[in-house]
Scaffold this motif. Structure first.
Motif, mmCIF file in Angstrom:
data_model
loop_
_atom_site.group_PDB
_atom_site.id
_atom_site.type_symbol
_atom_site.label_atom_id
_atom_site.label_comp_id
_atom_site.label_asym_id
_atom_site.label_seq_id
_atom_site.Cartn_x
_atom_site.Cartn_y
_atom_site.Cartn_z
ATOM 1 N N ILE A 141 0.764 -1.111 -0.071
ATOM 2 C CA ILE A 141 0.064 0.089 -0.028
ATOM 3 C C ILE A 141 0.865 1.231 -0.006
ATOM 4 O O ILE A 141 1.650 1.306 1.016
ATOM 5 C CB ILE A 141 -1.079 -0.207 1.249
ATOM 6 N N ARG A 142 0.875 2.135 -1.004
ATOM 7 C CA ARG A 142 1.304 3.487 -1.137
ATOM 8 C C ARG A 142 0.378 4.434 -0.767
ATOM 9 O O ARG A 142 -0.766 4.570 -0.998
ATOM 10 C CB ARG A 142 1.888 3.899 -2.498
ATOM 11 N N GLY A 147 -5.672 9.092 4.583
ATOM 12 C CA GLY A 147 -7.135 8.802 4.669
ATOM 13 C C GLY A 147 -7.532 7.486 4.289
ATOM 14 O O GLY A 147 -8.403 6.528 4.845
ATOM 15 N N ILE A 148 -7.253 7.312 2.865
ATOM 16 C CA ILE A 148 -7.435 6.095 2.275
ATOM 17 C C ILE A 148 -6.592 4.801 2.882
ATOM 18 O O ILE A 148 -6.959 3.880 3.173
ATOM 19 C CB ILE A 148 -7.419 6.047 0.798
ATOM 20 N N GLY A 149 -5.293 5.230 2.930
ATOM 21 C CA GLY A 149 -4.233 4.152 3.220
ATOM 22 C C GLY A 149 -4.449 3.447 4.518
ATOM 23 O O GLY A 149 -4.440 2.099 4.670
ATOM 24 N N VAL A 150 -4.919 4.259 5.600
ATOM 25 C CA VAL A 150 -5.142 3.463 6.737
ATOM 26 C C VAL A 150 -6.278 2.420 6.759
ATOM 27 O O VAL A 150 -6.190 1.371 7.572
ATOM 28 C CB VAL A 150 -5.467 4.438 8.042
ATOM 29 N N LEU A 151 -7.317 2.793 5.985
ATOM 30 C CA LEU A 151 -8.147 1.748 5.822
ATOM 31 C C LEU A 151 -8.094 0.737 4.840
ATOM 32 O O LEU A 151 -8.313 -0.361 5.233
ATOM 33 C CB LEU A 151 -9.408 2.666 5.136
ATOM 34 N N ALA A 152 -7.268 1.092 3.867
ATOM 35 C CA ALA A 152 -6.757 -0.108 2.900
ATOM 36 C C ALA A 152 -5.914 -1.099 3.696
ATOM 37 O O ALA A 152 -5.929 -2.233 3.606
ATOM 38 C CB ALA A 152 -6.253 0.415 1.744
ATOM 39 N N THR A 153 -5.136 -0.637 4.464
ATOM 40 C CA THR A 153 -4.185 -1.577 5.594
ATOM 41 C C THR A 153 -5.144 -2.319 6.260
ATOM 42 O O THR A 153 -4.852 -3.554 6.376
ATOM 43 C CB THR A 153 -3.450 -0.674 6.034
ATOM 44 N N GLN A 154 -6.004 -1.722 6.921
ATOM 45 C CA GLN A 154 -6.843 -2.550 7.823
ATOM 46 C C GLN A 154 -7.596 -3.534 6.925
ATOM 47 O O GLN A 154 -7.726 -4.869 7.330
ATOM 48 C CB GLN A 154 -7.911 -1.877 8.429
ATOM 49 N N ILE A 155 -8.264 -3.249 5.796
ATOM 50 C CA ILE A 155 -9.246 -4.057 5.052
ATOM 51 C C ILE A 155 -8.469 -5.530 4.531
ATOM 52 O O ILE A 155 -8.761 -6.501 4.285
ATOM 53 C CB ILE A 155 -9.930 -3.381 4.135
ATOM 54 N N ALA A 156 -7.113 -4.954 3.789
ATOM 55 C CA ALA A 156 -6.528 -5.963 3.177
ATOM 56 C C ALA A 156 -5.918 -6.868 4.365
ATOM 57 O O ALA A 156 -6.078 -8.215 4.161
ATOM 58 C CB ALA A 156 -5.169 -5.355 2.620
ATOM 59 N N HIS A 157 -5.470 -6.414 5.534
ATOM 60 C CA HIS A 157 -5.338 -7.404 6.965
ATOM 61 C C HIS A 157 -6.483 -8.303 6.977
ATOM 62 O O HIS A 157 -6.299 -9.270 7.064
ATOM 63 C CB HIS A 157 -4.847 -6.585 7.861
ATOM 64 N N ALA A 158 -7.752 -7.647 7.184
ATOM 65 C CA ALA A 158 -8.880 -8.422 7.581
ATOM 66 C C ALA A 158 -9.188 -9.522 6.411
ATOM 67 O O ALA A 158 -9.657 -10.504 6.707
ATOM 68 C CB ALA A 158 -10.146 -7.493 7.621
ATOM 69 N N LEU A 159 -8.865 -9.223 5.178
ATOM 70 C CA LEU A 159 -9.193 -10.236 4.032
ATOM 71 C C LEU A 159 -7.919 -11.295 4.203
ATOM 72 O O LEU A 159 -7.968 -12.247 3.018
ATOM 73 C CB LEU A 159 -9.089 -9.428 2.840
ATOM 74 N N GLY A 160 -7.302 -11.249 5.017
ATOM 75 C CA GLY A 160 -6.094 -12.412 5.174
ATOM 76 C C GLY A 160 -4.849 -12.048 4.217
ATOM 77 O O GLY A 160 -4.053 -12.751 4.331
ATOM 78 N N ALA A 161 -4.404 -11.001 3.807
ATOM 79 C CA ALA A 161 -3.490 -10.669 3.020
ATOM 80 C C ALA A 161 -2.239 -10.105 4.026
ATOM 81 O O ALA A 161 -2.559 -9.928 5.079
ATOM 82 C CB ALA A 161 -3.655 -9.431 2.304
ATOM 83 N N ALA A 196 8.172 -8.831 -3.947
ATOM 84 C CA ALA A 196 7.319 -8.667 -5.101
ATOM 85 C C ALA A 196 5.981 -8.686 -4.422
ATOM 86 O O ALA A 196 5.923 -9.476 -3.270
ATOM 87 C CB ALA A 196 7.519 -9.796 -5.891
ATOM 88 N N TYR A 197 4.967 -8.461 -5.000
ATOM 89 C CA TYR A 197 3.712 -8.277 -4.526
ATOM 90 C C TYR A 197 2.614 -8.766 -5.500
ATOM 91 O O TYR A 197 2.806 -8.518 -6.788
ATOM 92 C CB TYR A 197 3.225 -6.918 -4.089
ATOM 93 N N ASP A 198 1.536 -9.404 -4.831
ATOM 94 C CA ASP A 198 0.490 -9.691 -5.723
ATOM 95 C C ASP A 198 -0.270 -8.636 -6.210
ATOM 96 O O ASP A 198 -1.340 -8.676 -7.301
ATOM 97 C CB ASP A 198 -0.475 -10.841 -5.282
ATOM 98 N N VAL A 199 -0.630 -7.747 -5.133
ATOM 99 C CA VAL A 199 -1.494 -6.636 -5.342
ATOM 100 C C VAL A 199 -0.863 -5.293 -4.867
ATOM 101 O O VAL A 199 -0.150 -5.299 -3.830
ATOM 102 C CB VAL A 199 -2.829 -6.795 -4.538
ATOM 103 N N ILE A 200 -0.728 -4.328 -5.701
ATOM 104 C CA ILE A 200 -0.587 -2.961 -5.094
ATOM 105 C C ILE A 200 -1.639 -2.006 -5.228
ATOM 106 O O ILE A 200 -2.241 -1.780 -6.065
ATOM 107 C CB ILE A 200 0.562 -2.302 -5.958
ATOM 108 N N VAL A 201 -1.796 -1.364 -4.083
ATOM 109 C CA VAL A 201 -2.662 -0.365 -4.002
ATOM 110 C C VAL A 201 -2.056 1.223 -3.948
ATOM 111 O O VAL A 201 -1.351 1.362 -2.866
ATOM 112 C CB VAL A 201 -3.622 -0.443 -2.681
ATOM 113 N N ASP A 202 -2.173 1.871 -4.799
ATOM 114 C CA ASP A 202 -1.469 3.225 -5.195
ATOM 115 C C ASP A 202 -2.467 4.472 -4.708
ATOM 116 O O ASP A 202 -3.067 4.546 -5.862
ATOM 117 C CB ASP A 202 -0.930 3.046 -6.299
ATOM 118 N N THR A 203 -2.342 5.241 -3.884
ATOM 119 C CA THR A 203 -3.220 6.447 -3.688
ATOM 120 C C THR A 203 -2.293 7.473 -3.902
ATOM 121 O O THR A 203 -2.496 8.877 -3.847
ATOM 122 C CB THR A 203 -3.603 6.485 -2.346
ATOM 123 N N VAL A 204 -0.798 7.398 -4.311
ATOM 124 C CA VAL A 204 0.125 8.453 -4.602
ATOM 125 C C VAL A 204 0.316 8.883 -5.965
ATOM 126 O O VAL A 204 0.619 10.032 -6.438
ATOM 127 C CB VAL A 204 1.576 7.904 -3.917
#
Ligand SMILES: NC(=O)c1ccc[n+]([C@@H]2O[C@H](COP(=O)([O-])OP(=O)(O)OC[C@H]3O[C@@H](n4cnc5c(N)ncnc54)[C@H](OP(=O)(O)O)[C@@H]3O)[C@@H](O)[C@H]2O)c1
Length: 313
Positions: A141-142, A147-161, A196-204
């Protein structure tokens, strides 16, 4: 009523503006809390094309109670607390919004917390859904402390990533670990993550997109959902070709493309995670509406961790 208006000088001012009226299919909401995001900074500077510019009221999200219902709107909505997502105009005492742009606030939740989830939770949830992320995958997560990143971090973790975050200090990294990150990359110390990553979430976005794109694993998905550092560099497509053998997916995600039904389903998933204790609002600071300039400055200077909120009074 009072509202925060953008002036020709690209500053904000508290002004008296006409009371909004509920037209057909609209409700007027008594605003309790307002979300402040980087997109407001861009609108203020004339860098967000949909914003009409000088003389208009900022603000894409507010939480409050429905005050009046216009023609065609069920009366039972009056008095209900909602998350309102107007096209603009949320930095005000009241705002008129189409009922398709209203979402129910979770029972008993603090309006400041609900608005801190608001648009950002919909972006984080929607962006991750588009990637089809699954348990055990590695997610980067970039802009993780935004505001988006703190939630993306939690949701990705909740999904087991397994979540790696890119952020701007060790202290922010520690706070992100508490939200579910297992690895932290300090962008002020090291140029790029090494894995290396399966998914990159980029807000930057910005000039470094191509370097991050090359960090995707085979069949990886890169979702661009913000541009805090400006437009992606022109080398982005070169990177797609360089990594062609890995079949990378580059996708953009904007909330504007969601139908009201899709938005409602995404919000239901967000509220479900909240109820399960897997997601919580991260409020940086809340300011009175009269301090909108200070709130915007805090976001603009990158000082916030999580969401900056304005409240009435
Ligand atoms: N897709 C959509 O529908 C949608 C909806 C709303 C907003 N947005 C967009 O999403 C973006 C993020 O919004 P936000 O409200 O989360 O912003 P924010 O709270 O200001 O967070 C952005 C974060 O990005 C990092 N950052 C800022 N400048 C950077 C730079 N030059 N290089 C690297 N990292 C940088 C910082 O995090 P660290 O300190 O952790 O590095 C900062 O906290 C904005 O461009 C906004 O317009 C998109």
């Amino acid at each position: 009523m009072k509202a925060v208006v953008v002036e020709a000088s690209q500053e904000v001012a508290l002004a008296d503006v006409p009371e909004p009226a509920a037209g057909p299919g609209q409700a007027v909401v008594d605003v309790e809390a307002i979300g402040v995001g980087y997109v407001d900074v861009m609108a203020l500077r004339g860098q967000y094309a949909p914003f009409p510019g000088a003389g208009s009221v900022l603000g894409l999200e507010a939480v409050g109670r429905v005050r009046t219902a216009g023609p065609g709107v069920p009366e039972h909505l009056v008095g209900k607390r909602v998350l309102a997502l107007p096209d603009f105009g949320a930095y005000a005492e009241r705002v008129a919004v189409g009922t398709g742009q209203l979402l129910p606030a979770p029972d008993g939740a603090d309006p400041v917390d609900v608005v801190a989830l608001g648009l950002n939770a919909l972006v984080a949830e929607g962006a991750l859904s588009r990637t089809g992320v699954s348990s055990g995958e590695r997610v980067l997560i970039r802009g993780a402390s935004g505001g988006i990143g703190v939630l993306a971090t939690q949701i990705a973790h909740a999904l087991g990533a397994e979540v790696t975050v890119v952020t701007s200090s060790a202290e922010r990294g520690e706070r992100l670990r508490k939200l579910g990150a297992t690895e932290v990359v300090d962008r002020t110390q090291s140029a790029l993550p090494e894995d290396a990553y399966d998914v990159i979430v980029d807000t930057v976005a910005g000039p470094q997109v191509h370097e991050h794109l090359e960090l995707l694993r085979p069949n990886g998905r890169y979702v661009l959902c913000g541009g805090a550092a400006g437009a992606p560099g022109t080398e982005t497509f070169d990177a797609l070709l360089r990594t062609f053998h890995n079949s990378p997916t580059l996708l953009a995600f904007s909330l504007n493309s969601l139908t009201p039904e899709d938005r409602r389903r995404s919000w239901d998933r967000v509220v479900g995670l909240l109820a399960d204790g897997k997601l919580s609002a991260v409020v940086d600071r809340s300011f009175p509406l009269t301090d909108a300039a200070t709130a915007l400055q805090r976001v603009d200077r990158g000082q916030s961790f999580g969401k900056v909120v304005l409240r009435q009074g």
